[in-house]
Design a protein around this motif. Structure first.
Motif, PDB file in Angstrom:
ATOM      1  N   GLY A 127     -31.416 -33.194  14.084  1.00 54.05           N
ATOM      2  CA  GLY A 127     -30.097 -33.353  14.410  1.00 54.05           C
ATOM      3  C   GLY A 127     -29.928 -32.022  14.978  1.00 54.05           C
ATOM      4  N   LEU A 128     -30.678 -31.762  15.929  1.00 51.30           N
ATOM      5  CA  LEU A 128     -30.246 -30.498  16.364  1.00 51.30           C
ATOM      6  C   LEU A 128     -31.860 -30.131  17.215  1.00 51.30           C
ATOM      7  CD1 LEU A 128     -31.504 -28.056  14.706  1.00 51.30           C
ATOM      8  CD2 LEU A 128     -29.525 -28.164  13.455  1.00 51.30           C
ATOM      9  N   ASP A 129     -31.906 -29.014  18.192  1.00 46.62           N
ATOM     10  CA  ASP A 129     -32.946 -29.372  18.660  1.00 46.62           C
ATOM     11  C   ASP A 129     -33.087 -27.316  18.941  1.00 46.62           C
ATOM     12  OD1 ASP A 129     -30.456 -28.612  20.868  1.00 46.62           O
ATOM     13  OD2 ASP A 129     -31.147 -29.480  22.408  1.00 46.62           O
ATOM     14  N   ASP A 130     -32.242 -26.455  18.629  1.00 46.46           N
ATOM     15  CA  ASP A 130     -32.509 -25.199  18.038  1.00 46.46           C
ATOM     16  C   ASP A 130     -34.025 -24.871  17.585  1.00 46.46           C
ATOM     17  OD1 ASP A 130     -32.778 -22.246  18.048  1.00 46.46           O
ATOM     18  OD2 ASP A 130     -30.844 -22.108  17.433  1.00 46.46           O
ATOM     19  N   PRO A 131     -35.162 -24.886  18.216  1.00 47.44           N
ATOM     20  CA  PRO A 131     -36.500 -23.888  17.337  1.00 47.44           C
ATOM     21  C   PRO A 131     -35.720 -23.794  16.295  1.00 47.44           C
ATOM     22  CG  PRO A 131     -36.406 -23.930  20.094  1.00 47.44           C
ATOM     23  CD  PRO A 131     -34.864 -24.015  19.375  1.00 47.44           C
ATOM     24  N   ARG A 132     -35.786 -22.300  16.473  1.00 43.67           N
ATOM     25  CA  ARG A 132     -35.637 -21.511  16.015  1.00 43.67           C
ATOM     26  C   ARG A 132     -35.497 -22.430  13.921  1.00 43.67           C
ATOM     27  NH1 ARG A 132     -34.254 -14.939  16.524  1.00 43.67           N
ATOM     28  NH2 ARG A 132     -35.540 -14.991  18.733  1.00 43.67           N
ATOM     29  N   ARG A 133     -34.404 -22.861  14.545  1.00 48.32           N
ATOM     30  CA  ARG A 133     -33.774 -23.432  13.582  1.00 48.32           C
ATOM     31  C   ARG A 133     -34.111 -24.559  12.204  1.00 48.32           C
ATOM     32  NH1 ARG A 133     -27.405 -24.072  12.932  1.00 48.32           N
ATOM     33  NH2 ARG A 133     -27.782 -24.238  10.952  1.00 48.32           N
ATOM     34  N   LEU A 134     -34.881 -25.343  13.348  1.00 42.97           N
ATOM     35  CA  LEU A 134     -35.599 -26.635  13.123  1.00 42.97           C
ATOM     36  C   LEU A 134     -36.694 -26.633  11.231  1.00 42.97           C
ATOM     37  CD1 LEU A 134     -37.492 -27.538  16.058  1.00 42.97           C
ATOM     38  CD2 LEU A 134     -35.518 -28.715  15.169  1.00 42.97           C
ATOM     39  N   CYS A 135     -37.005 -25.875  10.819  1.00 44.11           N
ATOM     40  CA  CYS A 135     -37.812 -25.171  10.123  1.00 44.11           C
ATOM     41  C   CYS A 135     -37.907 -24.644   9.596  1.00 44.11           C
ATOM     42  CB  CYS A 135     -39.574 -25.943  10.370  1.00 44.11           C
ATOM     43  SG  CYS A 135     -40.167 -26.774  11.004  1.00 44.11           S
ATOM     44  N   ALA A 136     -36.380 -23.866   9.936  1.00 38.49           N
ATOM     45  CA  ALA A 136     -35.944 -22.272   8.926  1.00 38.49           C
ATOM     46  C   ALA A 136     -35.640 -22.251   7.317  1.00 38.49           C
ATOM     47  CB  ALA A 136     -35.059 -21.188   9.967  1.00 38.49           C
ATOM     48  N   GLY A 137     -36.396 -23.099   6.813  1.00 37.17           N
ATOM     49  CA  GLY A 137     -36.132 -23.115   5.245  1.00 37.17           C
ATOM     50  C   GLY A 137     -36.259 -24.181   4.449  1.00 37.17           C
ATOM     51  N   PRO A 138     -36.892 -23.970   3.521  1.00 38.87           N
ATOM     52  CA  PRO A 138     -37.617 -25.186   2.259  1.00 38.87           C
ATOM     53  C   PRO A 138     -37.264 -26.936   3.059  1.00 38.87           C
ATOM     54  CG  PRO A 138     -37.045 -23.561   0.974  1.00 38.87           C
ATOM     55  CD  PRO A 138     -36.177 -22.903   2.258  1.00 38.87           C
ATOM     56  N   GLY A 139     -35.839 -26.626   2.910  1.00 36.40           N
ATOM     57  CA  GLY A 139     -35.185 -27.877   2.756  1.00 36.40           C
ATOM     58  C   GLY A 139     -35.396 -28.573   4.162  1.00 36.40           C
ATOM     59  N   ARG A 140     -34.874 -28.005   5.134  1.00 36.62           N
ATOM     60  CA  ARG A 140     -35.092 -28.110   6.676  1.00 36.62           C
ATOM     61  C   ARG A 140     -36.279 -28.070   7.136  1.00 36.62           C
ATOM     62  NH1 ARG A 140     -31.622 -22.815   8.388  1.00 36.62           N
ATOM     63  NH2 ARG A 140     -29.635 -23.668   8.032  1.00 36.62           N
ATOM     64  N   LEU A 141     -37.602 -27.340   6.490  1.00 38.85           N
ATOM     65  CA  LEU A 141     -38.604 -28.469   7.013  1.00 38.85           C
ATOM     66  C   LEU A 141     -39.391 -29.678   6.307  1.00 38.85           C
ATOM     67  CD1 LEU A 141     -41.132 -25.155   5.749  1.00 38.85           C
ATOM     68  CD2 LEU A 141     -42.136 -28.055   5.700  1.00 38.85           C
ATOM     69  N   THR A 142     -38.909 -29.811   4.891  1.00 39.64           N
ATOM     70  CA  THR A 142     -39.029 -31.453   4.747  1.00 39.64           C
ATOM     71  C   THR A 142     -38.456 -31.878   5.755  1.00 39.64           C
ATOM     72  OG1 THR A 142     -37.678 -30.901   2.903  1.00 39.64           O
ATOM     73  CG2 THR A 142     -39.099 -30.549   2.810  1.00 39.64           C
ATOM     74  N   GLN A 143     -37.111 -32.064   6.320  1.00 46.26           N
ATOM     75  CA  GLN A 143     -36.186 -32.637   6.937  1.00 46.26           C
ATOM     76  C   GLN A 143     -37.181 -32.980   8.374  1.00 46.26           C
ATOM     77  OE1 GLN A 143     -32.449 -31.475   7.997  1.00 46.26           O
ATOM     78  NE2 GLN A 143     -31.417 -33.975   8.093  1.00 46.26           N
ATOM     79  N   ALA A 144     -37.427 -31.871   8.975  1.00 51.80           N
ATOM     80  CA  ALA A 144     -38.114 -31.577  10.005  1.00 51.80           C
ATOM     81  C   ALA A 144     -39.436 -32.621  10.152  1.00 51.80           C
ATOM     82  CB  ALA A 144     -37.864 -30.979  10.618  1.00 51.80           C
ATOM     83  N   LEU A 145     -39.959 -32.187   8.810  1.00 53.07           N
ATOM     84  CA  LEU A 145     -41.488 -33.631   9.192  1.00 53.07           C
ATOM     85  C   LEU A 145     -41.745 -33.820   8.619  1.00 53.07           C
ATOM     86  CD1 LEU A 145     -42.490 -29.724   9.466  1.00 53.07           C
ATOM     87  CD2 LEU A 145     -44.161 -30.124   7.885  1.00 53.07           C
ATOM     88  N   GLY A 146     -40.248 -34.978   8.243  1.00 53.60           N
ATOM     89  CA  GLY A 146     -40.257 -36.481   7.567  1.00 53.60           C
ATOM     90  C   GLY A 146     -40.966 -36.561   6.265  1.00 53.60           C
ATOM     91  N   ILE A 147     -41.153 -35.598   5.189  1.00 55.30           N
ATOM     92  CA  ILE A 147     -41.472 -35.243   4.399  1.00 55.30           C
ATOM     93  C   ILE A 147     -40.464 -35.408   2.824  1.00 55.30           C
ATOM     94  CG2 ILE A 147     -42.535 -33.810   2.637  1.00 55.30           C
ATOM     95  CD1 ILE A 147     -43.857 -32.086   4.344  1.00 55.30           C
ATOM     96  N   ASP A 148     -40.786 -36.598   1.874  1.00 57.31           N
ATOM     97  CA  ASP A 148     -40.013 -36.570   1.523  1.00 57.31           C
ATOM     98  C   ASP A 148     -41.013 -37.317  -0.620  1.00 57.31           C
ATOM     99  OD1 ASP A 148     -40.800 -39.842   1.040  1.00 57.31           O
ATOM    100  OD2 ASP A 148     -39.298 -39.707   2.489  1.00 57.31           O
ATOM    101  N   GLY A 149     -39.903 -37.208  -1.390  1.00 58.94           N
ATOM    102  CA  GLY A 149     -40.591 -37.635  -2.275  1.00 58.94           C
ATOM    103  C   GLY A 149     -42.205 -38.798  -2.907  1.00 58.94           C
ATOM    104  N   THR A 150     -41.625 -39.246  -1.523  1.00 54.99           N
ATOM    105  CA  THR A 150     -43.091 -40.261  -1.532  1.00 54.99           C
ATOM    106  C   THR A 150     -44.438 -39.747  -1.088  1.00 54.99           C
ATOM    107  OG1 THR A 150     -42.537 -40.955   0.821  1.00 54.99           O
ATOM    108  CG2 THR A 150     -41.957 -42.277  -0.705  1.00 54.99           C
TER     109      THR A 150
END
Length: 191
Positions: free
Chosen positions: A111-134
DNA sequence: CGTTAGATCTCCT
DNA sequence: GGAGATCTAACGT
Protein backbone atom coordinates in the motif's frame (compact mmCIF):
# COMPACT_ATOMS: atom_id res chain seq x y z
CA UNK A 1 20.07 -18.47 -11.67
CA UNK A 2 22.74 -20.81 -10.35
CA UNK A 3 21.64 -23.33 -7.70
CA UNK A 4 22.55 -22.97 -4.05
CA UNK A 5 25.78 -24.85 -3.25
CA UNK A 6 25.20 -28.05 -1.28
CA UNK A 7 25.53 -27.41 2.43
CA UNK A 8 25.02 -23.65 2.10
CA UNK A 9 22.59 -23.62 5.04
CA UNK A 10 24.47 -26.31 6.99
CA UNK A 11 26.11 -23.77 9.27
CA UNK A 12 25.70 -22.17 12.65
CA UNK A 13 23.28 -19.26 12.77
CA UNK A 14 25.89 -16.54 13.23
CA UNK A 15 28.00 -17.52 10.22
CA UNK A 16 24.94 -18.10 8.03
CA UNK A 17 23.49 -14.73 9.06
CA UNK A 18 26.71 -13.09 7.86
CA UNK A 19 26.87 -15.16 4.67
CA UNK A 20 23.29 -14.28 3.68
CA UNK A 21 24.10 -10.56 3.52
CA UNK A 22 24.37 -9.72 -0.18
CA UNK A 23 22.54 -12.89 -1.25
CA UNK A 24 19.25 -12.53 -3.11
CA UNK A 25 15.84 -13.91 -2.13
CA UNK A 26 12.81 -14.20 -4.40
CA UNK A 27 9.27 -15.50 -3.94
CA UNK A 28 7.51 -16.09 -7.25
CA UNK A 29 10.16 -13.85 -8.79
CA UNK A 30 9.48 -10.98 -6.37
CA UNK A 31 12.34 -10.00 -4.07
CA UNK A 32 15.83 -8.58 -3.92
CA UNK A 33 19.13 -8.38 -2.06
CA UNK A 34 19.27 -9.37 1.60
CA UNK A 35 20.71 -6.42 3.52
CA UNK A 36 19.83 -7.25 7.14
CA UNK A 37 19.70 -10.51 9.14
CA UNK A 38 19.79 -11.69 12.73
CA UNK A 39 21.12 -14.98 14.13
CA UNK A 40 19.13 -16.97 16.73
CA UNK A 41 21.02 -19.87 18.23
CA UNK A 42 19.61 -22.95 19.95
CA UNK A 43 21.22 -21.98 23.27
CA UNK A 44 20.04 -18.36 22.92
CA UNK A 45 17.50 -17.07 25.48
CA UNK A 46 16.16 -14.67 22.82
CA UNK A 47 15.36 -17.53 20.42
CA UNK A 48 11.87 -19.00 20.10
CA UNK A 49 13.51 -22.43 20.25
CA UNK A 50 15.16 -21.84 23.63
CA UNK A 51 12.44 -23.64 25.61
CA UNK A 52 12.10 -26.52 23.18
CA UNK A 53 9.63 -27.43 20.43
CA UNK A 54 6.06 -26.11 20.35
CA UNK A 55 3.37 -26.14 17.66
CA UNK A 56 4.51 -22.72 16.48
CA UNK A 57 8.27 -23.30 16.33
CA UNK A 58 8.37 -26.93 15.21
CA UNK A 59 9.94 -25.96 11.85
CA UNK A 60 13.01 -24.76 13.77
CA UNK A 61 13.59 -28.38 14.76
CA UNK A 62 13.02 -29.68 11.22
CA UNK A 63 15.29 -29.91 8.19
CA UNK A 64 18.05 -27.39 7.55
CA UNK A 65 17.30 -25.02 4.68
CA UNK A 66 13.57 -24.95 5.36
CA UNK A 67 11.79 -21.83 6.58
CA UNK A 68 10.25 -20.98 9.93
CA UNK A 69 7.40 -18.48 9.51
CA UNK A 70 5.68 -17.23 12.65
CA UNK A 71 3.12 -14.62 13.56
CA UNK A 72 4.49 -11.65 15.43
CA UNK A 73 2.49 -9.51 17.84
CA UNK A 74 -0.72 -10.98 16.55
CA UNK A 75 -0.66 -9.59 13.03
CA UNK A 76 2.71 -9.62 11.24
CA UNK A 77 4.59 -12.60 9.78
CA UNK A 78 8.36 -13.11 10.16
CA UNK A 79 10.60 -15.29 7.97
CA UNK A 80 13.54 -17.37 9.20
CA UNK A 81 15.84 -19.89 7.52
CA UNK A 82 16.57 -22.97 9.64
CA UNK A 83 20.24 -23.92 9.94
CA UNK A 84 22.67 -26.05 11.99
CA UNK A 85 20.36 -29.06 12.15
CA UNK A 86 22.42 -31.28 14.46
CA UNK A 87 20.46 -30.42 17.59
CA UNK A 88 17.85 -28.20 15.91
CA UNK A 89 16.50 -24.87 17.09
CA UNK A 90 18.82 -22.54 15.23
CA UNK A 91 17.74 -20.07 12.55
CA UNK A 92 18.42 -16.76 10.80
CA UNK A 93 15.73 -14.05 10.78
CA UNK A 94 15.54 -12.07 7.52
CA UNK A 95 14.92 -8.44 8.48
CA UNK A 96 15.30 -6.34 5.32
CA UNK A 97 15.73 -6.53 1.54
CA UNK A 98 16.83 -4.08 -1.11
CA UNK A 99 14.00 -4.53 -3.67
CA UNK A 100 15.27 -5.59 -7.09
CA UNK A 101 12.35 -7.35 -8.85
CA UNK A 102 8.57 -7.16 -8.64
CA UNK A 103 8.47 -3.65 -7.20
CA UNK A 104 4.90 -3.18 -8.42
CA UNK A 105 3.67 -6.34 -6.69
CA UNK A 106 5.40 -5.26 -3.48
CA UNK A 107 3.89 -1.78 -3.65
CA UNK A 108 0.42 -3.22 -4.19
CA UNK A 109 0.73 -5.54 -1.18
CA UNK A 110 2.24 -2.88 1.05
CA UNK A 111 0.00 0.00 0.00
CA UNK A 112 2.94 2.32 -0.62
CA UNK A 113 5.68 2.67 -3.22
CA UNK A 114 8.74 4.10 -1.45
CA UNK A 115 11.41 1.45 -2.26
CA UNK A 116 13.19 2.22 0.99
CA UNK A 117 10.17 1.17 3.02
CA UNK A 118 8.88 -1.79 1.02
CA UNK A 119 11.01 -4.45 2.77
CA UNK A 120 12.66 -2.52 5.62
CA UNK A 121 11.69 -4.70 8.57
CA UNK A 122 10.77 -8.36 9.11
CA UNK A 123 7.00 -7.78 9.00
CA UNK A 124 7.23 -5.48 5.99
CA UNK A 125 9.45 -7.95 4.12
CA UNK A 126 6.96 -10.80 4.45
CA UNK A 127 4.05 -8.56 3.50
CA UNK A 128 5.87 -7.31 0.38
CA UNK A 129 6.76 -10.85 -0.72
CA UNK A 130 3.38 -12.37 0.09
CA UNK A 131 4.75 -14.72 2.77
CA UNK A 132 2.43 -16.03 5.48
CA UNK A 133 1.84 -19.07 7.65
CA UNK A 134 1.11 -21.29 4.65
CA UNK A 135 4.83 -21.15 3.81
CA UNK A 136 5.95 -22.41 7.21
CA UNK A 137 8.35 -25.40 6.99
CA UNK A 138 8.72 -25.21 3.20
CA UNK A 139 12.23 -25.63 1.70
CA UNK A 140 13.76 -22.30 0.68
CA UNK A 141 15.77 -23.78 -2.21
CA UNK A 142 12.65 -24.80 -4.17
CA UNK A 143 9.71 -22.92 -5.70
CA UNK A 144 8.10 -20.58 -4.87
CA UNK A 145 11.36 -19.55 -3.18
CA UNK A 146 14.71 -18.91 -4.85
CA UNK A 147 18.01 -17.89 -3.23
CA UNK A 148 21.08 -16.63 -5.09
CA UNK A 149 24.33 -16.57 -3.10
CA UNK A 150 26.23 -13.30 -2.78
CA UNK A 151 28.84 -12.60 -5.42
CA UNK A 152 31.54 -9.95 -5.56
CA UNK A 153 32.87 -8.05 -2.60
CA UNK A 154 30.90 -6.09 -0.06
CA UNK A 155 31.35 -5.04 3.53
CA UNK A 156 29.23 -6.46 6.35
CA UNK A 157 28.73 -4.66 9.65
CA UNK A 158 27.25 -6.15 12.79
CA UNK A 159 25.79 -5.01 16.09
CA UNK A 160 23.13 -5.77 18.70
CA UNK A 161 19.80 -7.29 17.66
CA UNK A 162 16.54 -5.32 17.61
CA UNK A 163 13.36 -5.68 19.60
CA UNK A 164 14.50 -8.33 22.08
CA UNK A 165 14.78 -8.23 25.86
CA UNK A 166 17.14 -11.18 26.45
CA UNK A 167 20.77 -11.55 25.35
CA UNK A 168 20.52 -7.93 24.22
CA UNK A 169 24.28 -7.43 23.96
CA UNK A 170 25.06 -10.31 21.58
CA UNK A 171 26.18 -8.62 18.30
CA UNK A 172 24.24 -10.98 16.04
CA UNK A 173 22.54 -8.46 13.76
CA UNK A 174 24.28 -8.25 10.36
CA UNK A 175 23.86 -5.45 7.82
CA UNK A 176 25.20 -4.55 4.39
CA UNK A 177 27.47 -1.56 5.06
CA UNK A 178 25.99 1.70 3.83
CA UNK A 179 22.69 0.20 2.68
CA UNK A 180 19.76 2.61 2.45
CA UNK A 181 17.26 -0.25 2.90
CA UNK A 182 17.81 -1.24 6.54
CA UNK A 183 14.95 -1.41 9.04
CA UNK A 184 16.96 0.87 11.32
CA UNK A 185 20.51 2.23 11.32
CA UNK A 186 23.04 -0.14 12.82
CA UNK A 187 24.09 0.70 16.34
CA UNK A 188 27.84 0.20 16.12
CA UNK A 189 30.06 -0.59 19.03
CA UNK A 190 32.23 2.38 20.06
CA UNK A 191 35.90 2.15 18.99
C1' DC B 1 12.38 15.11 15.16
C1' DG B 2 10.52 12.19 19.51
C1' DT B 3 7.17 9.06 22.14
C1' DT B 4 2.77 6.32 22.56
C1' DA B 5 -1.16 3.44 21.83
C1' DG B 6 -3.35 -0.11 19.61
C1' DA B 7 -3.82 -4.04 16.54
C1' DT B 8 -4.98 -9.17 19.04
C1' DC B 9 -1.55 -14.44 17.91
C1' DT B 10 1.05 -17.87 20.52
C1' DC B 11 3.24 -19.47 24.45
C1' DC B 12 4.37 -19.40 29.34
C1' DT B 13 3.25 -18.84 34.39
C1' DG C 1 -2.94 -12.72 32.81
C1' DG C 2 1.01 -10.92 30.43
C1' DA C 3 4.90 -10.63 27.41
C1' DG C 4 6.77 -10.67 22.81
C1' DA C 5 12.37 -11.47 17.06
C1' DT C 6 6.38 -5.51 14.80
C1' DC C 7 4.25 -1.74 12.43
C1' DT C 8 1.39 2.32 11.78
C1' DA C 9 -0.97 6.51 12.80
C1' DA C 10 -1.43 10.14 15.82
C1' DC C 11 0.27 13.59 18.55
C1' DG C 12 3.87 16.57 21.14
C1' DT C 13 8.26 19.25 20.66
Amino acid sequence: MQPIPAGFFQADAVSLARRLIGAELYVEGVGGRIVETEAYRADDPASHSFRGPSPRNRAMFGPVGHVYVYRSYGLHWCLNIVCDGASGGSAVLLRALEPLAGLEAMAARRGLDDPRRLCAGPGRLTQALGIDGTHDAMPIDAPPFAVVPASGTHRVEHGPRIGITKAVDEPWRFCLAGSAFLSRPLRRAPD
